[in-house]
Design a protein around this motif. Structure first.
Motif, mmCIF file in Angstrom:
data_model
loop_
_atom_site.group_PDB
_atom_site.id
_atom_site.type_symbol
_atom_site.label_atom_id
_atom_site.label_comp_id
_atom_site.label_asym_id
_atom_site.label_seq_id
_atom_site.Cartn_x
_atom_site.Cartn_y
_atom_site.Cartn_z
ATOM 1 N N ARG A 8 17.099 -3.727 -34.289
ATOM 2 C CA ARG A 8 18.543 -3.703 -34.093
ATOM 3 C C ARG A 8 18.876 -3.883 -32.624
ATOM 4 N N ASP A 9 20.023 -4.495 -32.379
ATOM 5 C CA ASP A 9 20.577 -4.656 -31.041
ATOM 6 C C ASP A 9 21.847 -3.822 -31.004
ATOM 7 N N ASN A 10 21.775 -2.657 -30.402
ATOM 8 C CA ASN A 10 22.911 -1.747 -30.415
ATOM 9 C C ASN A 10 24.104 -2.313 -29.645
ATOM 10 N N ALA A 11 23.842 -3.098 -28.625
ATOM 11 C CA ALA A 11 24.946 -3.683 -27.859
ATOM 12 C C ALA A 11 25.753 -4.674 -28.690
ATOM 13 N N LYS A 12 25.102 -5.279 -29.658
ATOM 14 C CA LYS A 12 25.770 -6.266 -30.511
ATOM 15 C C LYS A 12 26.082 -5.715 -31.895
ATOM 16 N N ASN A 13 25.760 -4.459 -32.143
ATOM 17 C CA ASN A 13 25.964 -3.859 -33.477
ATOM 18 C C ASN A 13 25.348 -4.741 -34.563
ATOM 19 N N THR A 14 24.146 -5.190 -34.306
ATOM 20 C CA THR A 14 23.488 -6.136 -35.204
ATOM 21 C C THR A 14 22.097 -5.632 -35.579
ATOM 22 N N VAL A 15 21.744 -5.837 -36.835
ATOM 23 C CA VAL A 15 20.414 -5.512 -37.321
ATOM 24 C C VAL A 15 19.766 -6.802 -37.817
ATOM 25 N N TYR A 16 18.462 -6.897 -37.629
ATOM 26 C CA TYR A 16 17.702 -8.078 -38.029
ATOM 27 C C TYR A 16 16.593 -7.687 -38.993
ATOM 28 N N LEU A 17 16.171 -8.650 -39.784
ATOM 29 C CA LEU A 17 15.002 -8.466 -40.631
ATOM 30 C C LEU A 17 14.163 -9.728 -40.515
ATOM 31 N N GLN A 18 13.052 -9.617 -39.825
ATOM 32 C CA GLN A 18 12.102 -10.717 -39.723
ATOM 33 C C GLN A 18 11.151 -10.626 -40.900
ATOM 34 N N MET A 19 11.114 -11.676 -41.698
ATOM 35 C CA MET A 19 10.300 -11.678 -42.908
ATOM 36 C C MET A 19 9.245 -12.765 -42.781
ATOM 37 N N ASN A 20 7.993 -12.347 -42.771
ATOM 38 C CA ASN A 20 6.861 -13.267 -42.669
ATOM 39 C C ASN A 20 6.012 -13.196 -43.928
ATOM 40 N N SER A 21 5.167 -14.175 -44.111
ATOM 41 C CA SER A 21 4.262 -14.220 -45.268
ATOM 42 C C SER A 21 5.014 -13.951 -46.561
ATOM 43 N N LEU A 22 6.098 -14.641 -46.752
ATOM 44 C CA LEU A 22 6.957 -14.405 -47.908
ATOM 45 C C LEU A 22 6.267 -14.771 -49.206
ATOM 46 N N LYS A 23 6.596 -13.991 -50.233
ATOM 47 C CA LYS A 23 6.019 -14.175 -51.563
ATOM 48 C C LYS A 23 7.151 -14.417 -52.559
ATOM 49 N N PRO A 24 6.848 -15.024 -53.690
ATOM 50 C CA PRO A 24 7.899 -15.229 -54.710
ATOM 51 C C PRO A 24 8.581 -13.919 -55.116
ATOM 52 N N GLU A 25 7.851 -12.832 -55.123
ATOM 53 C CA GLU A 25 8.449 -11.549 -55.513
ATOM 54 C C GLU A 25 9.415 -11.000 -54.469
ATOM 55 N N ASP A 26 9.516 -11.642 -53.317
ATOM 56 C CA ASP A 26 10.512 -11.261 -52.319
ATOM 57 C C ASP A 26 11.877 -11.889 -52.614
ATOM 58 N N THR A 27 11.933 -12.753 -53.605
ATOM 59 C CA THR A 27 13.179 -13.416 -53.965
ATOM 60 C C THR A 27 14.224 -12.412 -54.410
ATOM 61 N N GLY A 28 15.453 -12.617 -53.938
ATOM 62 C CA GLY A 28 16.547 -11.752 -54.332
ATOM 63 C C GLY A 28 17.716 -11.874 -53.374
ATOM 64 N N VAL A 29 18.740 -11.105 -53.645
ATOM 65 C CA VAL A 29 19.871 -11.029 -52.730
ATOM 66 C C VAL A 29 19.624 -9.853 -51.783
ATOM 67 N N TYR A 30 19.684 -10.125 -50.510
ATOM 68 C CA TYR A 30 19.433 -9.105 -49.488
ATOM 69 C C TYR A 30 20.762 -8.596 -48.938
ATOM 70 N N TYR A 31 20.902 -7.281 -48.947
ATOM 71 C CA TYR A 31 22.135 -6.641 -48.515
ATOM 72 C C TYR A 31 21.893 -5.788 -47.265
ATOM 73 N N CYS A 32 22.818 -5.907 -46.355
ATOM 74 C CA CYS A 32 22.822 -5.060 -45.171
ATOM 75 C C CYS A 32 23.614 -3.790 -45.462
ATOM 76 N N ASN A 33 23.167 -2.683 -44.911
ATOM 77 C CA ASN A 33 23.836 -1.405 -45.100
ATOM 78 C C ASN A 33 23.933 -0.702 -43.749
ATOM 79 N N ALA A 34 25.071 -0.073 -43.500
ATOM 80 C CA ALA A 34 25.247 0.651 -42.239
ATOM 81 C C ALA A 34 25.975 1.964 -42.492
ATOM 82 N N VAL A 35 25.524 2.995 -41.825
ATOM 83 C CA VAL A 35 26.186 4.303 -41.859
ATOM 84 C C VAL A 35 26.911 4.454 -40.523
#
Length: 122
Positions: free
Chosen positions: A71-98
């Protein structure tokens, strides 16, 4: 009110990489924690990774060693780096913040993004 906008999803082959981003905007005093969830077709939404306000991160066993949340707190942004992806990683990805919107707010609110599709072809 707080808005979360995700980006970075797409179609990738097995073994490929993608980087998701989620930017928070609106009434933000403090973001207490951010996370990524995913939902595959016909399955329940599941937690992928979390990053509280500190440096500690947590991952689902299925993505450990392949995904990295940051996360970059100055930009209020979160990242997800996904490597070595597999077919079972398929889906809709949702961001969540408290989020705490005001200094006087005792209980923070939880917000969701609209989701971004990730498809991994075999």
């Amino acid at each position: 009110q707080v808005q979360l906008v995700e980006s970075g999803g797409g179609l990738v082959q097995t073994g490929g990489s993608l980087r998701l981003s989620c930017a928070a905007s609106g009434s933000i005093f403090r973001i207490n924690a951010m996370a990524w969830y995913r939902q595959a077709p016909g399955k329940q939404r599941e937690l992928v990774a979390t990053i509280p306000s500190g440096a500690t991160t947590n991952y689902a066993d299925s993505v450990k060693g392949r995904f990295t949340i940051s996360r970059d707190n100055a930009k209020n942004t979160v990242y997800l780096q996904m490597n070595s992806l597999k077919p079972e990683d398929t889906g809709v990805y949702y961001c969540n913040a408290v989020v705490t919107s005001r200094p006087s707010q005792y209980t923070p609110n939880r917000y969701w993004g609209q989701g971004t599709q990730v498809t991994v072809s075999s």
